[in-house]
Design a protein around this motif. Structure first.
Motif, PDB file in Angstrom:
ATOM      1  N   VAL A   8       0.846  -1.195   0.000  1.00 25.63           N
ATOM      2  CA  VAL A   8       0.000   0.000   0.000  1.00 25.63           C
ATOM      3  C   VAL A   8       0.876   1.238   0.000  1.00 25.63           C
ATOM      4  O   VAL A   8       1.583   1.526   0.978  1.00 25.63           O
ATOM      5  CB  VAL A   8      -0.919   0.025   1.238  1.00 25.63           C
ATOM      6  CG1 VAL A   8      -1.895   1.194   1.125  1.00 25.63           C
ATOM      7  CG2 VAL A   8      -1.659  -1.292   1.408  1.00 25.63           C
ATOM      8  N   ASP A   9       0.865   1.994  -1.098  1.00 27.20           N
ATOM      9  CA  ASP A   9       1.641   3.232  -1.201  1.00 27.20           C
ATOM     10  C   ASP A   9       1.069   4.052  -2.338  1.00 27.20           C
ATOM     11  O   ASP A   9       0.771   3.505  -3.408  1.00 27.20           O
ATOM     12  CB  ASP A   9       3.119   2.925  -1.446  1.00 27.20           C
ATOM     13  CG  ASP A   9       4.019   4.082  -1.043  1.00 27.20           C
ATOM     14  OD1 ASP A   9       3.800   5.205  -1.541  1.00 27.20           O
ATOM     15  OD2 ASP A   9       4.938   3.872  -0.227  1.00 27.20           O
ATOM     16  N   GLY A  35      -5.829   4.610   1.305  1.00 29.99           N
ATOM     17  CA  GLY A  35      -6.204   3.968   2.555  1.00 29.99           C
ATOM     18  C   GLY A  35      -7.512   3.214   2.452  1.00 29.99           C
ATOM     19  O   GLY A  35      -7.656   2.107   2.975  1.00 29.99           O
ATOM     20  N   GLU A  36      -8.491   3.801   1.773  1.00 31.04           N
ATOM     21  CA  GLU A  36      -9.787   3.146   1.621  1.00 31.04           C
ATOM     22  C   GLU A  36      -9.667   1.837   0.850  1.00 31.04           C
ATOM     23  O   GLU A  36     -10.252   0.816   1.225  1.00 31.04           O
ATOM     24  CB  GLU A  36     -10.769   4.082   0.904  1.00 31.04           C
ATOM     25  CG  GLU A  36     -11.204   5.288   1.721  1.00 31.04           C
ATOM     26  CD  GLU A  36     -11.992   4.894   2.964  1.00 31.04           C
ATOM     27  OE1 GLU A  36     -12.572   3.781   2.987  1.00 31.04           O
ATOM     28  OE2 GLU A  36     -12.032   5.683   3.915  1.00 31.04           O
ATOM     29  N   PHE A  40     -10.337  -1.987   2.368  1.00 29.98           N
ATOM     30  CA  PHE A  40     -11.292  -2.887   1.729  1.00 29.98           C
ATOM     31  C   PHE A  40     -10.621  -4.200   1.331  1.00 29.98           C
ATOM     32  O   PHE A  40     -11.149  -5.287   1.590  1.00 29.98           O
ATOM     33  CB  PHE A  40     -11.905  -2.226   0.497  1.00 29.98           C
ATOM     34  CG  PHE A  40     -12.780  -3.148  -0.311  1.00 29.98           C
ATOM     35  CD1 PHE A  40     -14.067  -3.459   0.117  1.00 29.98           C
ATOM     36  CD2 PHE A  40     -12.308  -3.728  -1.484  1.00 29.98           C
ATOM     37  CE1 PHE A  40     -14.870  -4.320  -0.615  1.00 29.98           C
ATOM     38  CE2 PHE A  40     -13.113  -4.599  -2.211  1.00 29.98           C
ATOM     39  CZ  PHE A  40     -14.392  -4.890  -1.781  1.00 29.98           C
ATOM     40  N   MET A  41      -9.452  -4.118   0.702  1.00 30.04           N
ATOM     41  CA  MET A  41      -8.766  -5.323   0.240  1.00 30.04           C
ATOM     42  C   MET A  41      -8.333  -6.200   1.413  1.00 30.04           C
ATOM     43  O   MET A  41      -8.497  -7.419   1.409  1.00 30.04           O
ATOM     44  CB  MET A  41      -7.566  -4.949  -0.624  1.00 30.04           C
ATOM     45  CG  MET A  41      -7.946  -4.326  -1.952  1.00 30.04           C
ATOM     46  SD  MET A  41      -6.513  -3.783  -2.930  1.00 30.04           S
ATOM     47  CE  MET A  41      -5.767  -5.375  -3.335  1.00 30.04           C
ATOM     48  N   ALA A  42      -7.758  -5.572   2.447  1.00 30.65           N
ATOM     49  CA  ALA A  42      -7.276  -6.332   3.601  1.00 30.65           C
ATOM     50  C   ALA A  42      -8.429  -6.944   4.391  1.00 30.65           C
ATOM     51  O   ALA A  42      -8.259  -7.988   5.031  1.00 30.65           O
ATOM     52  CB  ALA A  42      -6.440  -5.434   4.508  1.00 30.65           C
ATOM     53  N   SER A  43      -9.594  -6.315   4.334  1.00 31.28           N
ATOM     54  CA  SER A  43     -10.761  -6.820   5.068  1.00 31.28           C
ATOM     55  C   SER A  43     -11.472  -7.939   4.320  1.00 31.28           C
ATOM     56  O   SER A  43     -12.076  -8.828   4.945  1.00 31.28           O
ATOM     57  CB  SER A  43     -11.758  -5.692   5.340  1.00 31.28           C
ATOM     58  OG  SER A  43     -11.180  -4.671   6.130  1.00 31.28           O
ATOM     59  N   LEU A  56      -0.662   8.273   3.459  1.00 29.94           N
ATOM     60  CA  LEU A  56      -1.626   8.052   2.385  1.00 29.94           C
ATOM     61  C   LEU A  56      -2.645   9.187   2.339  1.00 29.94           C
ATOM     62  O   LEU A  56      -2.980   9.768   3.377  1.00 29.94           O
ATOM     63  CB  LEU A  56      -2.365   6.725   2.605  1.00 29.94           C
ATOM     64  CG  LEU A  56      -1.524   5.454   2.565  1.00 29.94           C
ATOM     65  CD1 LEU A  56      -2.359   4.262   3.030  1.00 29.94           C
ATOM     66  CD2 LEU A  56      -0.982   5.215   1.162  1.00 29.94           C
ATOM     67  N   PRO A  57      -3.166   9.496   1.164  1.00 29.39           N
ATOM     68  CA  PRO A  57      -4.228  10.519   1.085  1.00 29.39           C
ATOM     69  C   PRO A  57      -5.527  10.000   1.671  1.00 29.39           C
ATOM     70  O   PRO A  57      -5.800   8.802   1.647  1.00 29.39           O
ATOM     71  CB  PRO A  57      -4.355  10.746  -0.435  1.00 29.39           C
ATOM     72  CG  PRO A  57      -3.894   9.452  -1.055  1.00 29.39           C
ATOM     73  CD  PRO A  57      -2.814   8.936  -0.153  1.00 29.39           C
ATOM     74  N   GLY A  58      -6.332  10.900   2.208  1.00 31.30           N
ATOM     75  CA  GLY A  58      -7.606  10.476   2.803  1.00 31.30           C
ATOM     76  C   GLY A  58      -7.342   9.740   4.105  1.00 31.30           C
ATOM     77  O   GLY A  58      -6.763  10.285   5.038  1.00 31.30           O
ATOM     78  N   ARG A  59      -7.760   8.512   4.191  1.00 31.57           N
ATOM     79  CA  ARG A  59      -7.503   7.690   5.376  1.00 31.57           C
ATOM     80  C   ARG A  59      -6.031   7.290   5.361  1.00 31.57           C
ATOM     81  O   ARG A  59      -5.591   6.544   4.494  1.00 31.57           O
ATOM     82  CB  ARG A  59      -8.399   6.463   5.354  1.00 31.57           C
ATOM     83  CG  ARG A  59      -8.144   5.514   6.525  1.00 31.57           C
ATOM     84  CD  ARG A  59      -8.986   4.264   6.445  1.00 31.57           C
ATOM     85  NE  ARG A  59     -10.339   4.484   6.916  1.00 31.57           N
ATOM     86  CZ  ARG A  59     -11.206   3.497   7.183  1.00 31.57           C
ATOM     87  NH1 ARG A  59     -10.862   2.237   7.007  1.00 31.57           N
ATOM     88  NH2 ARG A  59     -12.424   3.764   7.609  1.00 31.57           N
ATOM     89  N   ASP A  60      -5.243   7.782   6.338  1.00 28.01           N
ATOM     90  CA  ASP A  60      -3.806   7.496   6.315  1.00 28.01           C
ATOM     91  C   ASP A  60      -3.516   6.090   6.841  1.00 28.01           C
ATOM     92  O   ASP A  60      -4.407   5.378   7.308  1.00 28.01           O
ATOM     93  CB  ASP A  60      -3.010   8.556   7.081  1.00 28.01           C
ATOM     94  CG  ASP A  60      -3.322   8.575   8.573  1.00 28.01           C
ATOM     95  OD1 ASP A  60      -3.805   7.555   9.110  1.00 28.01           O
ATOM     96  OD2 ASP A  60      -3.071   9.613   9.223  1.00 28.01           O
ATOM     97  N   GLY A  61      -2.248   5.716   6.757  1.00 27.42           N
ATOM     98  CA  GLY A  61      -1.858   4.371   7.129  1.00 27.42           C
ATOM     99  C   GLY A  61      -2.143   4.020   8.575  1.00 27.42           C
ATOM    100  O   GLY A  61      -2.543   2.886   8.876  1.00 27.42           O
ATOM    101  N   ARG A  62      -1.979   4.974   9.466  1.00 25.35           N
ATOM    102  CA  ARG A  62      -2.250   4.702  10.879  1.00 25.35           C
ATOM    103  C   ARG A  62      -3.722   4.396  11.097  1.00 25.35           C
ATOM    104  O   ARG A  62      -4.072   3.484  11.854  1.00 25.35           O
ATOM    105  CB  ARG A  62      -1.830   5.897  11.731  1.00 25.35           C
ATOM    106  CG  ARG A  62      -1.947   5.636  13.232  1.00 25.35           C
ATOM    107  CD  ARG A  62      -1.657   6.886  14.045  1.00 25.35           C
ATOM    108  NE  ARG A  62      -1.729   6.603  15.465  1.00 25.35           N
ATOM    109  CZ  ARG A  62      -2.863   6.450  16.151  1.00 25.35           C
ATOM    110  NH1 ARG A  62      -4.035   6.533  15.526  1.00 25.35           N
ATOM    111  NH2 ARG A  62      -2.828   6.206  17.450  1.00 25.35           N
TER     112      ARG A  62
END
Length: 229
Positions: A8-9, A35-36, A40-43, A56-62
């Motif tokens: 994810v980058d 992040g979104e 989604f993919m990890a879930s 990351l833009p929007g929802r960041d990595g943390r």
């Protein structure tokens, strides 16, 4: 089956170089650029490892990491970040990260850290498969028979891993088509391809003077066993 890694980058250059390095090492790599998308993919999919950028833009990595941990996702996560401050690293580790690598970084070190996470997160017996004198190391993508290292292609490695995970059992062509070639429906061409690769694999594994391990069950499939069949 290859180890599944989610990279994810939002930096296309970084995600491409990481993906190429890991793919070349035998990993199966999926890429997300936000992040979104990563959440989604990890879930919704099953991954063995995750390489996660913080910025990351929007929802960041943390935020992604925190949400995944709240939802019970325990896959090992290696954080990438251009921020090297100790506070950032501590915060990421407390949020649920398993390791932290500061940008710019060495691709060789990244791969080594992922291998370490695999060894830490999975039992040793799950990473090394042994039948008779044949050993398959999943993390290192290495196969040995006795003291001899066997050089395999990616497909040959995946076929052998499936056979070894089902040692002394029949592995059908349908199982091979689904697990290795990702083919839902079998057809004559894929059966012919399977037979060709099994033949090449047998020549490498069952060398002259050694006990044959790969056996054909005519009309059914294949078995990897050191037993007399």
């Amino acid at each position: 089956m290859s180890i599944q890694v989610l990279v994810v980058d939002d930096d296309a250059t970084i995600s491409r170089s990481v993906s190429e390095k890991l793919t070349g090492a035998g990993y199966a790599v999926s890429v997300a650029c936000s992040g979104e998308e990563a959440f989604f993919m990890a879930s919704s999919q099953s991954f063995d490892l995750m390489v996660l950028d913080l910025g990351l833009p929007g929802r960041d990595g943390r935020e992604v990491l925190s949400a995944l941990r709240r939802n019970g996702k325990a896959l090992p996560v290696l954080i990438l970040s251009a921020q090297s401050e100790i506070e950032t690293r501590v915060d990421a580790l407390r949020t649920g990260a398993d390791d932290f690598l500061t940008k710019p970084f060495s691709l060789l070190e990244l791969e080594a850290r992922l291998q370490a996470l695999l060894r830490r997160g999975r039992p040793e017996h799950d990473l090394r498969l042994i039948v008779h004198d044949l050993t398959l190391d999943i993390a290192l993508r290495r196969v040995e028979r006795g003291e001899h290292v066997i050089e395999l292609t990616g497909l040959e490695f995946d076929i052998l891993e499936l056979l070894m995970r089902h040692a002394n059992q029949v592995v059908s062509r349908e199982m091979l088509a689904r697990a290795v070639w990702k083919e839902v429906q079998r057809a004559t061409p894929i059966d012919n391809l399977i037979d060709v690769h099994i033949g090449r694999l047998r020549k490498k594994v069952d060398v002259a003077g050694m006990r044959p391990l790969i056996h054909t069950k005519r009309g059914v499939g294949f078995t990897l066993s050191d037993r007399a069949l």
